[in-house]
Motif scaffolding. Sequence first.
Motif, mmCIF file in Angstrom:
data_model
loop_
_atom_site.group_PDB
_atom_site.id
_atom_site.type_symbol
_atom_site.label_atom_id
_atom_site.label_comp_id
_atom_site.label_asym_id
_atom_site.label_seq_id
_atom_site.Cartn_x
_atom_site.Cartn_y
_atom_site.Cartn_z
ATOM 1 N N UNK A 85 1.898 0.849 -17.021
ATOM 2 C CA UNK A 85 1.403 1.463 -15.783
ATOM 3 C C UNK A 85 -0.111 1.325 -15.647
ATOM 4 N N UNK A 86 -0.558 1.220 -14.409
ATOM 5 C CA UNK A 86 -1.992 1.106 -14.156
ATOM 6 C C UNK A 86 -2.382 1.984 -12.983
ATOM 7 N N UNK A 87 -3.677 2.269 -12.895
ATOM 8 C CA UNK A 87 -4.207 3.020 -11.755
ATOM 9 C C UNK A 87 -5.505 2.373 -11.304
ATOM 10 N N UNK A 88 -5.751 2.445 -10.001
ATOM 11 C CA UNK A 88 -6.923 1.827 -9.372
ATOM 12 C C UNK A 88 -7.711 2.921 -8.673
ATOM 13 N N UNK A 94 -15.512 2.583 1.136
ATOM 14 C CA UNK A 94 -15.646 1.139 0.965
ATOM 15 C C UNK A 94 -14.326 0.428 0.717
ATOM 16 N N UNK A 95 -13.241 0.966 1.261
ATOM 17 C CA UNK A 95 -11.958 0.265 1.222
ATOM 18 C C UNK A 95 -11.879 -0.631 2.447
ATOM 19 N N UNK A 96 -12.835 -1.532 2.528
ATOM 20 C CA UNK A 96 -13.051 -2.317 3.745
ATOM 21 C C UNK A 96 -13.072 -3.814 3.505
ATOM 22 N N UNK A 97 -13.019 -4.218 2.244
ATOM 23 C CA UNK A 97 -13.150 -5.625 1.918
ATOM 24 C C UNK A 97 -14.559 -6.021 1.531
ATOM 25 N N UNK A 124 -4.315 -1.522 -0.498
ATOM 26 C CA UNK A 124 -4.088 -0.399 -1.405
ATOM 27 C C UNK A 124 -2.719 0.227 -1.170
ATOM 28 N N UNK A 125 -2.281 0.268 0.078
ATOM 29 C CA UNK A 125 -0.930 0.784 0.363
ATOM 30 C C UNK A 125 0.123 -0.092 -0.306
ATOM 31 N N UNK A 126 -0.086 -1.402 -0.261
ATOM 32 C CA UNK A 126 0.865 -2.308 -0.907
ATOM 33 C C UNK A 126 0.919 -2.072 -2.411
ATOM 34 N N UNK A 127 -0.231 -1.859 -3.024
ATOM 35 C CA UNK A 127 -0.258 -1.570 -4.455
ATOM 36 C C UNK A 127 0.471 -0.261 -4.757
ATOM 37 N N UNK A 128 0.217 0.747 -3.930
ATOM 38 C CA UNK A 128 0.860 2.041 -4.143
ATOM 39 C C UNK A 128 2.382 1.909 -4.061
ATOM 40 N N UNK A 129 2.873 1.090 -3.157
ATOM 41 C CA UNK A 129 4.309 0.877 -3.021
ATOM 42 C C UNK A 129 4.886 0.192 -4.255
ATOM 43 N N UNK A 130 4.046 -0.522 -4.992
ATOM 44 C CA UNK A 130 4.481 -1.187 -6.225
ATOM 45 C C UNK A 130 4.429 -0.238 -7.426
ATOM 46 N N UNK A 131 3.998 0.995 -7.209
ATOM 47 C CA UNK A 131 3.963 1.969 -8.284
ATOM 48 C C UNK A 131 2.616 2.140 -8.942
ATOM 49 N N UNK A 132 1.580 1.458 -8.427
ATOM 50 C CA UNK A 132 0.235 1.629 -8.963
ATOM 51 C C UNK A 132 -0.358 2.908 -8.391
ATOM 52 N N UNK A 133 -0.874 3.769 -9.248
ATOM 53 C CA UNK A 133 -1.505 4.997 -8.765
ATOM 54 C C UNK A 133 -2.885 4.672 -8.200
ATOM 55 N N UNK A 134 -3.174 5.212 -7.018
ATOM 56 C CA UNK A 134 -4.480 5.027 -6.398
ATOM 57 C C UNK A 134 -5.231 6.342 -6.499
ATOM 58 N N UNK A 135 -6.344 6.319 -7.228
ATOM 59 C CA UNK A 135 -7.141 7.516 -7.417
ATOM 60 C C UNK A 135 -8.496 7.410 -6.766
ATOM 61 N N UNK A 136 -9.258 8.469 -6.857
ATOM 62 C CA UNK A 136 -10.586 8.534 -6.235
ATOM 63 C C UNK A 136 -11.679 8.055 -7.184
ATOM 64 N N UNK A 162 -9.353 11.581 2.228
ATOM 65 C CA UNK A 162 -9.233 10.295 2.913
ATOM 66 C C UNK A 162 -8.154 9.433 2.271
ATOM 67 N N UNK A 163 -8.106 9.418 0.966
ATOM 68 C CA UNK A 163 -7.096 8.625 0.271
ATOM 69 C C UNK A 163 -5.697 9.132 0.603
ATOM 70 N N UNK A 164 -5.528 10.445 0.596
ATOM 71 C CA UNK A 164 -4.217 11.009 0.916
ATOM 72 C C UNK A 164 -3.832 10.721 2.359
ATOM 73 N N UNK A 165 -4.782 10.794 3.286
ATOM 74 C CA UNK A 165 -4.506 10.500 4.686
ATOM 75 C C UNK A 165 -4.114 9.039 4.882
ATOM 76 N N UNK A 166 -4.821 8.145 4.198
ATOM 77 C CA UNK A 166 -4.583 6.711 4.377
ATOM 78 C C UNK A 166 -3.289 6.251 3.708
ATOM 79 N N UNK A 167 -2.978 6.814 2.555
ATOM 80 C CA UNK A 167 -1.827 6.337 1.783
ATOM 81 C C UNK A 167 -0.580 7.180 1.970
ATOM 82 N N UNK A 168 -0.733 8.385 2.494
ATOM 83 C CA UNK A 168 0.418 9.238 2.707
ATOM 84 C C UNK A 168 1.057 9.742 1.434
ATOM 85 N N UNK A 169 0.241 9.918 0.393
ATOM 86 C CA UNK A 169 0.752 10.433 -0.889
ATOM 87 C C UNK A 169 -0.373 11.167 -1.601
#
Length: 258
Positions: A85-88, A94-97, A124-136, A162-169
């Motif tokens: 498992x990994x987390x990002x 700056x989640x803008x590219x 980041x949403x795609x990564x989250x759907x793959x099971x990668x945890x997205x943290x602050x 912001x992360x919770x709003x954008x990712x819905x988790x």
Amino acid sequence: MAGAPFYRPVVLCYHAASPSWQHVLSTGPALIERQVTSLLRSGYRPASAAEVAAHPKERLLHVTFDDAYRSVVDAVDVLERLGVPSSVYVCSDFATGRPIPVPELAGEAMALPEQLETMTWGELRELALRGVEIGSHTVSHPHLPTLTRAEIRRELVESRRRIEDELGRPCRALAYPYGEHDARCREEARVAGYDLALAVPRFRAAAAELRFDPFAIPRVGLFRNSSRVRTVLKASLLTRRLAAIGTGPSLAVEPAPA
């Protein structure tokens, strides 16, 4: 110190995963695979961030990536194949590219902007759907201990929202920029609703700071020069104990990681 358990899990700290960026903050996927495989063969068991926080006496392994560089996706492919498992950790502004305007990397951003590209919210949403945890990784990547308490609170609370709003988790984990924290940062992380926070030991610690704290989980930085033997030695409990009390090698990169 009697009876105070030293943290046994190994949490690895990476940044970029580009094989072509010849910088200390970039470790290519093939090297990451060799490093992680070495630790698995040494008896570490793959675990989530929540598991390593909940079981400080077990030989667990988790992999983290700070700054959410776009190149990290290739490393995630490797870790999925290894079953680790990994987390990002993303800076919410700056989640803008575009590169994060970290002063320490200004020269690299000018010369090689493509290497410092960050993932967008869609990626980041795609990564989250793959099971990668997205943290602050906060809102703007500051040196948190230099801020006022109100400024620390804003960095931690607003990024999580912001992360919770954008990712819905839920966003449960925080990685301190540069690995830096103090008592105010740890307390604000608790108040902000995080379950755990990740650091990078760099200096001699006071005895009280060697006791396990889920809001100051130590990480081990592995880089381009970390061979298989060096990887296992750096992650060993003895090496980490010596580093924590200032008699062994630093577990962080020099200069300090982003």
